[in-house]
Design a protein around this motif. Structure first.
Motif, PDB file in Angstrom:
ATOM      1  N   SER A 106      33.611  31.472 -22.934  1.00  0.00           N
ATOM      2  CA  SER A 106      33.523  30.010 -22.883  1.00  0.00           C
ATOM      3  C   SER A 106      34.715  29.449 -22.127  1.00  0.00           C
ATOM      4  O   SER A 106      35.751  30.106 -21.986  1.00  0.00           O
ATOM      5  CB  SER A 106      33.492  29.442 -24.310  1.00  0.00           C
ATOM      6  OG  SER A 106      34.751  29.652 -24.940  1.00  0.00           O
ATOM      7  N   THR A 115      30.751  39.542 -24.794  1.00  0.00           N
ATOM      8  CA  THR A 115      29.584  38.829 -24.269  1.00  0.00           C
ATOM      9  C   THR A 115      28.317  39.659 -24.465  1.00  0.00           C
ATOM     10  O   THR A 115      27.282  39.157 -24.917  1.00  0.00           O
ATOM     11  CB  THR A 115      29.785  38.502 -22.782  1.00  0.00           C
ATOM     12  OG1 THR A 115      30.869  37.578 -22.661  1.00  0.00           O
ATOM     13  CG2 THR A 115      28.535  37.898 -22.172  1.00  0.00           C
ATOM     14  N   HIS A 154      27.520  40.095 -28.371  1.00  0.00           N
ATOM     15  CA  HIS A 154      26.882  38.947 -29.033  1.00  0.00           C
ATOM     16  C   HIS A 154      25.719  38.367 -28.235  1.00  0.00           C
ATOM     17  O   HIS A 154      25.087  37.410 -28.686  1.00  0.00           O
ATOM     18  CB  HIS A 154      27.916  37.839 -29.283  1.00  0.00           C
ATOM     19  CG  HIS A 154      29.002  38.235 -30.242  1.00  0.00           C
ATOM     20  ND1 HIS A 154      28.762  38.511 -31.562  1.00  0.00           N
ATOM     21  CD2 HIS A 154      30.342  38.408 -30.051  1.00  0.00           C
ATOM     22  CE1 HIS A 154      29.894  38.829 -32.170  1.00  0.00           C
ATOM     23  NE2 HIS A 154      30.875  38.775 -31.277  1.00  0.00           N
ATOM     24  N   ARG A 189      25.818  36.586 -25.616  1.00  0.00           N
ATOM     25  CA  ARG A 189      26.164  35.235 -25.154  1.00  0.00           C
ATOM     26  C   ARG A 189      27.632  35.262 -24.738  1.00  0.00           C
ATOM     27  O   ARG A 189      28.364  36.187 -25.102  1.00  0.00           O
ATOM     28  CB  ARG A 189      25.946  34.208 -26.262  1.00  0.00           C
ATOM     29  CG  ARG A 189      26.731  34.526 -27.524  1.00  0.00           C
ATOM     30  CD  ARG A 189      26.814  33.368 -28.475  1.00  0.00           C
ATOM     31  NE  ARG A 189      27.412  33.760 -29.746  1.00  0.00           N
ATOM     32  CZ  ARG A 189      28.704  33.999 -29.926  1.00  0.00           C
ATOM     33  NH1 ARG A 189      29.556  33.911 -28.894  1.00  0.00           N
ATOM     34  NH2 ARG A 189      29.165  34.347 -31.118  1.00  0.00           N
ATOM     35  N   PRO A 190      28.089  34.254 -23.994  1.00  0.00           N
ATOM     36  CA  PRO A 190      29.506  34.227 -23.609  1.00  0.00           C
ATOM     37  C   PRO A 190      30.424  34.248 -24.826  1.00  0.00           C
ATOM     38  O   PRO A 190      30.141  33.606 -25.842  1.00  0.00           O
ATOM     39  CB  PRO A 190      29.643  32.912 -22.837  1.00  0.00           C
ATOM     40  CG  PRO A 190      28.279  32.671 -22.294  1.00  0.00           C
ATOM     41  CD  PRO A 190      27.337  33.160 -23.358  1.00  0.00           C
TER      42      PRO A 190
END
Length: 317
Positions: free
Chosen positions: A10, A50, A53, A55-56
């Motif tokens: 993020s 990343t 999970h 995701r970022p």
């Protein structure tokens, strides 16, 4: 910091990463090499998170990082071919960043502190062959412009091989050391302040006597025995540089360092029938297990000779 454009975290986490690296440079005066290594370690970890999970990665992922998460990261790196030393460095970089977040109240470093780095296997000592070690000592001064510096280099490397000294021990000798040609042994204070008695070969005394005779600086007890070109204490880097030139001239491997002469001292004594406990005392090892590494070196050498020379070993199946 070009890696920050990669979508592996993020924006808030990437900003913290940038701030941390800048802190290393400005407040801790870390070298460019160190900063680049930390950046790479953290980038690899965030990229792993990343994928982990799907995701970022986010600051929340590091807020209460578990040892299981770190173990998964190291396992992934190991599958990619990373060795124990690389894994230890990776873990060190991640820990440092999480501690940075912890100071700002953004994370807890408890899980990272509890995680132990993989133990790197200790490599065996890499001694020189007997002929190579002798040639190094004899040719040590070949590249020196001044005769006294040539004699100095010969004396230093002869001490390392002839007495099994560490380079720091040789360079810490006082100016009045080895002035008596009748000496047969001398005390050496090594690691941990431990003193041992080292026998002196005639070749060692002769090499030091040649240096003492040619050295243009007064060699008193209050000054170091071995001097640099301008009279100051001789630095280890100068000896290492001389050894590097010898490696090139004599066609020796990169493992032929000044410290390899100490390994050679021990290995050659063992090969000639030296007692392991005596060699431990001569080297100043606190533990016999450290000295026992040389038995593996000698066993490898003996097996190599056996396989190349024994008639039954040479027979084709």
């Amino acid at each position: 910091m070009t890696a920050a454009i990669l979508v592996h975290a993020s924006r808030a986490l990437l900003d913290e990463k940038t701030a941390w690296l800048e802190t290393l440079a400005s407040e801790r005066n870390a070298s460019a090499h160190t900063i680049a290594a930390y950046e790479r370690d953290l980038r690899q970890f965030l990229t792993f998170l990343t994928a982990y999970h799907a995701r970022p990665a986010m600051i929340a992922d590091l807020a209460d990082l578990k040892t299981a998460d770190l173990r998964a990261f190291l396992a992934e790196r190991r599958r990619g071919g990373a060795g124990a030393r690389s894994l230890g460095r990776n873990l060190s970089g991640v820990r440092a960043f999480i501690k940075h977040l912890e100071k700002k109240g953004l994370a807890s470093a408890a899980g990272a502190r509890a995680m132990r780095a993989p133990k790197a296997a200790k490599g065996l000592p890499r001694p020189l062959a007997v002929d190579d070690a002798l040639e190094v000592a004899e040719e040590a001064g070949s590249f020196a412009v001044e005769p006294w510096i040539a004699a100095r280099d010969v004396a230093v490397l002869t001490l390392l091989y002839g007495c099994g000294l560490r380079i720091s021990e040789a360079l810490s000798l006082a100016g009045d050391a080895l002035a008596d040609p009748t000496l047969r042994a001398m005390p050496i204070t090594g690691k941990g302040g431990k003193t041992r008695i080292v026998p002196l070969l005639p070749a060692v005394l002769d090499a030091v006597a040649d240096y003492r005779r040619l050295c243009p600086f007064p060699l008193s007890a209050s000054e170091p025995l071995f001097r640099g070109a301008r009279g100051g204490p001789l630095r280890p880097q100068i000896v290492q540089r001389s050894m590097a030139r010898l490696r090139g001239a004599l066609g020796l491997p990169d493992s032929a360092t000044p410290h390899a002469l100490r390994h050679s001292f021990a290995t050659h004594l063992l090969a000639a029938g030296g007692d392991l406990r005596t060699i431990q005392d001569l080297l100043g090892h606190a533990s016999l297990s450290t000295t026992q590494a040389y038995t593996a070196v000698d066993s490898d050498r003996l097996m190599s000779v056996y396989r190349s020379a024994h008639p039954r070993a040479r027979r084709k199946a």
